[in-house]
Design a protein around this motif. Structure first.
Motif, PDB file in Angstrom:
ATOM      1  N   TYR A 202       0.831  -1.130   0.137  1.00 59.06           N
ATOM      2  CA  TYR A 202      -0.014   0.014   0.240  1.00 59.06           C
ATOM      3  C   TYR A 202       0.929   1.243   0.001  1.00 59.06           C
ATOM      4  CZ  TYR A 202      -4.598  -2.541   0.748  1.00 59.06           C
ATOM      5  OH  TYR A 202      -5.473  -3.333   0.727  1.00 59.06           O
ATOM      6  N   THR A 203       2.047   1.217   0.773  1.00 55.82           N
ATOM      7  CA  THR A 203       2.762   2.396   0.840  1.00 55.82           C
ATOM      8  C   THR A 203       3.487   2.629  -0.480  1.00 55.82           C
ATOM      9  OG1 THR A 203       3.259   1.824   3.185  1.00 55.82           O
ATOM     10  CG2 THR A 203       4.995   3.335   2.221  1.00 55.82           C
ATOM     11  N   ILE A 204       4.112   1.675  -1.278  1.00 52.86           N
ATOM     12  CA  ILE A 204       4.510   1.858  -2.424  1.00 52.86           C
ATOM     13  C   ILE A 204       3.530   2.347  -3.541  1.00 52.86           C
ATOM     14  CG2 ILE A 204       5.442   0.661  -4.503  1.00 52.86           C
ATOM     15  CD1 ILE A 204       6.861  -1.197  -2.457  1.00 52.86           C
ATOM     16  N   LEU A 205       2.428   1.960  -3.388  1.00 57.53           N
ATOM     17  CA  LEU A 205       1.224   2.550  -4.507  1.00 57.53           C
ATOM     18  C   LEU A 205       0.956   3.953  -3.951  1.00 57.53           C
ATOM     19  CD1 LEU A 205      -0.721  -0.580  -4.850  1.00 57.53           C
ATOM     20  CD2 LEU A 205       1.044   0.206  -6.574  1.00 57.53           C
ATOM     21  N   THR A 206       0.895   4.126  -2.810  1.00 56.65           N
ATOM     22  CA  THR A 206       0.436   5.685  -2.386  1.00 56.65           C
ATOM     23  C   THR A 206       1.753   6.612  -2.699  1.00 56.65           C
ATOM     24  OG1 THR A 206      -0.599   4.861  -0.444  1.00 56.65           O
ATOM     25  CG2 THR A 206       0.077   6.853  -0.295  1.00 56.65           C
ATOM     26  N   ASP A 207       2.954   6.150  -2.637  1.00 60.30           N
ATOM     27  CA  ASP A 207       4.154   6.962  -2.796  1.00 60.30           C
ATOM     28  C   ASP A 207       3.953   7.166  -4.465  1.00 60.30           C
ATOM     29  OD1 ASP A 207       4.939   7.037  -0.323  1.00 60.30           O
ATOM     30  OD2 ASP A 207       6.597   5.602  -0.700  1.00 60.30           O
ATOM     31  N   GLU A 208       3.544   6.164  -5.165  1.00 57.92           N
ATOM     32  CA  GLU A 208       3.296   6.470  -6.752  1.00 57.92           C
ATOM     33  C   GLU A 208       2.258   7.359  -7.097  1.00 57.92           C
ATOM     34  OE1 GLU A 208       3.310   2.624  -8.481  1.00 57.92           O
ATOM     35  OE2 GLU A 208       5.301   2.022  -7.737  1.00 57.92           O
ATOM     36  N   GLY A 209       1.436   7.535  -6.057  1.00 59.38           N
ATOM     37  CA  GLY A 209       0.169   8.447  -6.500  1.00 59.38           C
ATOM     38  C   GLY A 209      -0.967   7.511  -6.804  1.00 59.38           C
ATOM     39  N   LEU A 210      -0.824   5.958  -6.695  1.00 58.91           N
ATOM     40  CA  LEU A 210      -1.970   5.357  -7.479  1.00 58.91           C
ATOM     41  C   LEU A 210      -3.136   5.328  -6.356  1.00 58.91           C
ATOM     42  CD1 LEU A 210      -0.174   2.449  -9.407  1.00 58.91           C
ATOM     43  CD2 LEU A 210      -1.382   4.510 -10.244  1.00 58.91           C
ATOM     44  N   LEU A 211      -2.541   5.302  -4.966  1.00 56.59           N
ATOM     45  CA  LEU A 211      -3.576   5.194  -3.831  1.00 56.59           C
ATOM     46  C   LEU A 211      -3.511   6.394  -2.958  1.00 56.59           C
ATOM     47  CD1 LEU A 211      -2.916   1.636  -2.597  1.00 56.59           C
ATOM     48  CD2 LEU A 211      -4.627   2.347  -4.362  1.00 56.59           C
ATOM     49  N   HIS A 212      -4.478   6.782  -2.159  1.00 58.39           N
ATOM     50  CA  HIS A 212      -4.327   7.854  -1.023  1.00 58.39           C
ATOM     51  C   HIS A 212      -5.089   7.291   0.067  1.00 58.39           C
ATOM     52  CE1 HIS A 212      -8.397   9.678  -1.119  1.00 58.39           C
ATOM     53  NE2 HIS A 212      -8.398   9.045  -2.451  1.00 58.39           N
ATOM     54  N   ALA A 213      -4.152   7.595   1.209  1.00 59.33           N
ATOM     55  CA  ALA A 213      -4.995   7.017   2.613  1.00 59.33           C
ATOM     56  C   ALA A 213      -5.518   8.331   3.130  1.00 59.33           C
ATOM     57  CB  ALA A 213      -3.751   6.370   3.510  1.00 59.33           C
ATOM     58  N   GLU A 214      -6.586   8.102   4.034  1.00 60.52           N
ATOM     59  CA  GLU A 214      -7.336   9.062   4.688  1.00 60.52           C
ATOM     60  C   GLU A 214      -7.453   8.321   6.057  1.00 60.52           C
ATOM     61  OE1 GLU A 214     -10.948  10.325   2.950  1.00 60.52           O
ATOM     62  OE2 GLU A 214     -10.276  10.426   1.152  1.00 60.52           O
ATOM     63  N   VAL A 215      -6.880   9.289   7.187  1.00 60.86           N
ATOM     64  CA  VAL A 215      -6.678   8.936   8.471  1.00 60.86           C
ATOM     65  C   VAL A 215      -8.299   8.520   8.868  1.00 60.86           C
ATOM     66  CG1 VAL A 215      -6.275   9.548  10.825  1.00 60.86           C
ATOM     67  CG2 VAL A 215      -4.892  10.155   8.827  1.00 60.86           C
ATOM     68  N   GLY A 216      -8.375   7.303   9.508  1.00 60.86           N
ATOM     69  CA  GLY A 216     -10.041   6.931  10.091  1.00 60.86           C
ATOM     70  C   GLY A 216     -10.558   6.538   9.076  1.00 60.86           C
ATOM     71  N   ARG A 217     -10.415   6.680   7.653  1.00 62.18           N
ATOM     72  CA  ARG A 217     -11.412   6.294   6.594  1.00 62.18           C
ATOM     73  C   ARG A 217     -10.770   5.059   5.774  1.00 62.18           C
ATOM     74  NH1 ARG A 217     -13.586   9.740   2.283  1.00 62.18           N
ATOM     75  NH2 ARG A 217     -15.138   8.103   2.398  1.00 62.18           N
ATOM     76  N   GLY A 218      -9.499   4.923   5.649  1.00 64.35           N
ATOM     77  CA  GLY A 218      -9.018   3.673   4.860  1.00 64.35           C
ATOM     78  C   GLY A 218      -8.227   4.309   3.685  1.00 64.35           C
ATOM     79  N   THR A 219      -7.898   3.218   2.644  1.00 63.15           N
ATOM     80  CA  THR A 219      -7.227   3.573   1.541  1.00 63.15           C
ATOM     81  C   THR A 219      -7.953   3.514   0.528  1.00 63.15           C
ATOM     82  OG1 THR A 219      -5.105   2.707   2.758  1.00 63.15           O
ATOM     83  CG2 THR A 219      -4.856   2.832   0.360  1.00 63.15           C
ATOM     84  N   PHE A 220      -7.838   4.392  -0.538  1.00 62.99           N
ATOM     85  CA  PHE A 220      -8.401   4.485  -1.725  1.00 62.99           C
ATOM     86  C   PHE A 220      -7.816   4.581  -2.836  1.00 62.99           C
ATOM     87  CE2 PHE A 220     -10.861   6.168   2.012  1.00 62.99           C
ATOM     88  CZ  PHE A 220     -12.127   5.712   1.645  1.00 62.99           C
ATOM     89  N   VAL A 221      -8.340   4.081  -4.079  1.00 64.44           N
ATOM     90  CA  VAL A 221      -7.807   4.486  -5.377  1.00 64.44           C
ATOM     91  C   VAL A 221      -7.820   5.939  -5.642  1.00 64.44           C
ATOM     92  CG1 VAL A 221      -7.885   4.079  -7.923  1.00 64.44           C
ATOM     93  CG2 VAL A 221      -8.425   2.160  -6.492  1.00 64.44           C
ATOM     94  N   ALA A 222      -6.702   6.574  -6.117  1.00 61.54           N
ATOM     95  CA  ALA A 222      -6.590   7.964  -6.324  1.00 61.54           C
ATOM     96  C   ALA A 222      -6.901   8.373  -7.707  1.00 61.54           C
ATOM     97  CB  ALA A 222      -5.295   8.369  -5.928  1.00 61.54           C
ATOM     98  N   PRO A 223      -7.308   9.625  -7.943  1.00 60.76           N
ATOM     99  CA  PRO A 223      -7.482  10.126  -9.297  1.00 60.76           C
ATOM    100  C   PRO A 223      -6.153  10.122  -9.985  1.00 60.76           C
ATOM    101  CG  PRO A 223      -7.727  11.874  -7.751  1.00 60.76           C
ATOM    102  CD  PRO A 223      -7.780  10.556  -6.912  1.00 60.76           C
ATOM    103  N   PRO A 224      -6.186   9.980 -11.348  1.00 63.08           N
ATOM    104  CA  PRO A 224      -4.745  10.033 -12.157  1.00 63.08           C
ATOM    105  C   PRO A 224      -4.223  11.395 -11.979  1.00 63.08           C
ATOM    106  CG  PRO A 224      -6.653   9.882 -13.578  1.00 63.08           C
ATOM    107  CD  PRO A 224      -7.279   9.854 -12.187  1.00 63.08           C
ATOM    108  N   LYS A 225      -2.972  11.494 -11.977  1.00 57.99           N
ATOM    109  CA  LYS A 225      -2.390  12.582 -11.684  1.00 57.99           C
ATOM    110  C   LYS A 225      -2.041  13.241 -13.396  1.00 57.99           C
ATOM    111  CE  LYS A 225      -0.667  12.443  -7.114  1.00 57.99           C
ATOM    112  NZ  LYS A 225       0.456  12.503  -6.203  1.00 57.99           N
ATOM    113  N   SER A 226      -1.568  14.561 -13.434  1.00 56.22           N
ATOM    114  CA  SER A 226      -0.902  15.110 -14.523  1.00 56.22           C
ATOM    115  C   SER A 226       0.372  14.708 -14.585  1.00 56.22           C
ATOM    116  CB  SER A 226      -1.336  16.484 -14.787  1.00 56.22           C
ATOM    117  OG  SER A 226      -0.701  17.383 -15.608  1.00 56.22           O
ATOM    118  N   PRO A 227       1.191  14.367 -15.728  1.00 51.81           N
ATOM    119  CA  PRO A 227       2.449  14.227 -15.688  1.00 51.81           C
ATOM    120  C   PRO A 227       3.042  15.424 -15.364  1.00 51.81           C
ATOM    121  CG  PRO A 227       1.176  12.982 -17.358  1.00 51.81           C
ATOM    122  CD  PRO A 227       0.129  13.904 -16.826  1.00 51.81           C
ATOM    123  N   ILE A 228       2.483  16.432 -16.299  1.00 48.71           N
ATOM    124  CA  ILE A 228       3.280  17.905 -15.810  1.00 48.71           C
ATOM    125  C   ILE A 228       3.284  18.244 -14.462  1.00 48.71           C
ATOM    126  CG2 ILE A 228       3.180  20.301 -16.577  1.00 48.71           C
ATOM    127  CD1 ILE A 228       1.983  19.489 -19.275  1.00 48.71           C
TER     128      ILE A 228
END
Length: 467
Positions: free
Chosen positions: A60-86
């Motif tokens: 989970y930590t690896i994917l969060t660092d890559e921006g694919l996941l994001h964690a919310e305290v008290g709520r859990g881990t979710f699939v993150a929206p895609p980021k702009s390469p720029i």
């Protein structure tokens, strides 16, 4: 979620956490896991796959660092929206490290603040604004809606000796120059008003005066700022309505006006019923003396911004009138532009109210002070006026150099700076001096190289003086 997992992890030569991460990554790429999907808790997924919780947590930590996941305290881990390469590329680098190594040009026209964390904080505040109540994006600005923002400004200015101050006294402006124009609109009367400025002064004073069809007259200055005797002499001949001063950090010379001189200016202003407009935009450190608004509450106007402390990009400033003129100043703003855009006002409120912001402002000042030290180490053997918390230095040129010629020579070296002529009135006389601003967008090494190039120019004036 159940569709992407086997009953147990297949055997693999690599670590198990990479297999978990790869499985999730592929599911996101194939749209099996959509944006916003909540992943199982670490212990639950570990039990299902018969692996340790630490293995899942690492994936989970690896994917969060890559921006694919994001964690919310008290709520859990979710699939993150895609980021702009720029945008990812911008986030990956500090602003002052984005040098073009093959470009020797360095702009020293105006101070450019180093990024010491304010960019990340502004982005965080923007994200909060984006999630605000829809009314923030649909309604006209109202004075009541701006009260929290104005209070944040009062708190931000709490250490500044401004006299009695409440949120009702704050008028939000689009930067310091807009604040200055707003004050002129409030003060100046008649078809051809007159404004006084120091002989060498911020060119924005003149431009704001011209917008109001005013005559702008220069007053002799000395090492402490505007000369009260010279100001009185001009006032006996000209019915001026206001004088513009920058007593904490005079732009362009960096002069500081001591308390006794300020009192003398107030005495002259009272005798001639002159309004005093204080431009405080270049102060980065603590104020050393009471403001003119505190010394002369009936005629002191104050203009400032966050451009030299946090960022000039937001174009946020504030103007403060004498207490009995607050309604007049507020009316000028409301008639002119209603107020700041509400999302911008909310962004600024969040920024100024964040407990990290004061430390960021100190870090900005300290970082810019490092550039000042580099400049002083290179140019300190010449007649240099500087202070560690002022983002420019004032250089009186040695014999053999004229300001215009030195500026042209510096530009041929790839260095852009401001000649004293740019701060003089059209019919005024300028000394042979230049203002050199600190550029925190380039590395200290590159800035030092620019200072050494200037030093070589100073050590080798032309055989013939050119104008």
């Amino acid at each position: 979620m159940d569709t992407i997992w086997p009953e147990s992890l297949p055997k693999s030569k690599g670590p198990k956490y990479t297999l978990v991460a790869d499985t999730i990554r592929k599911a996101i790429d194939n749209s099996l896991l959509e944006v916003g999907t909540k992943l199982p808790p670490v212990r639950e997924l570990a039990y299902r796959l018969q692996i340790t919780p630490g293995t899942v947590a690492r994936a989970y930590t690896i994917l969060t660092d890559e921006g694919l996941l994001h964690a919310e305290v008290g709520r859990g881990t979710f699939v993150a929206p895609p980021k702009s390469p720029i945008l990812d590329d911008v986030w990956a680098r500090q602003l002052h490290l984005q040098d073009d190594k093959y470009n020797a040009n360095v702009s020293l026209f105006s101070p450019r603040l180093a990024d010491v964390g304010q960019v990340t904080l502004i982005r965080e505040c923007m994200q909060k604004v984006a999630q605000a109540d829809p009314g923030l994006f649909l309604n006209y600005p109202t004075r009541d809606a701006y009260q929290p923002m104005r209070q944040a400004v009062v708190d931000w200015l709490s250490d500044l000796p401004l006299g009695a101050l409440t949120h009702d006294d704050i008028v939000l402006t689009h930067g310091g120059q807009n604040g200055l124009c707003l004050v002129f609109q409030t003060i100046l009367r008649g078809t051809k008003p007159v404004v006084l400025v120091e002989d060498l002064s911020y060119a924005g004073f003149r431009r704001a005066g011209e917008l109001m069809r005013a005559d702008v007259i220069g007053v002799k200055m000395d090492k402490w700022g505007v000369d009260p005797s010279a100001m009185e002499h001009v006032l006996r001949q000209t019915p001026a309505q206001a004088v513009c001063v920058s007593p904490e950090v005079q732009n362009p010379t960096g002069t500081h006006t001591p308390l006794e001189r300020r009192k003398e200016i107030v005495e002259v202003a009272r005798r001639f019923d002159l309004q005093i407009i204080e431009d405080d935009c270049y102060r980065m450190g603590d104020a050393r003396e009471p403001s003119f608004r505190a010394l002369a509450p009936e005629r002191g106007w104050h203009v400032s911004s966050i451009s030299k402390t946090l960022t000039p990009a937001l174009r946020v400033g504030f103007a403060i009138a004498p207490r009995e003129r607050s309604v007049d100043l507020r009316r000028s703003a409301e008639y002119g532009y209603f107020g700041l855009a509400q999302p911008l006002a909310e962004l600024t409120r969040l920024l100024l109210s964040d407990p990290r912001t004061l430390q960021i402002a100190k870090d900005v000042r300290n970082r810019m002070g490092e550039y000042v030290r580099v400049a002083v180490n290179a140019l300190g053997g010449f007649d240099l006026n500087w202070a560690p918390d002022v983002p420019f230095v004032w250089l009186n040129l040695p014999s053999g150099w004229r300001a215009a010629a030195f500026s042209r020579a510096a530009e041929r070296e790839g260095i852009q700076l401001r000649s004293a002529d740019e701060f003089a009135l059209r019919d005024g006389r300028a000394p042979n001096a230049v203002r050199i601003a600190m550029n925190g967008h380039v590395s200290l090494e590159r800035f030092e190289d620019a200072m050494q190039r200037l030093r070589r120019l100073l050590d080798n004036p032309p055989e013939q003086i050119s104008v």
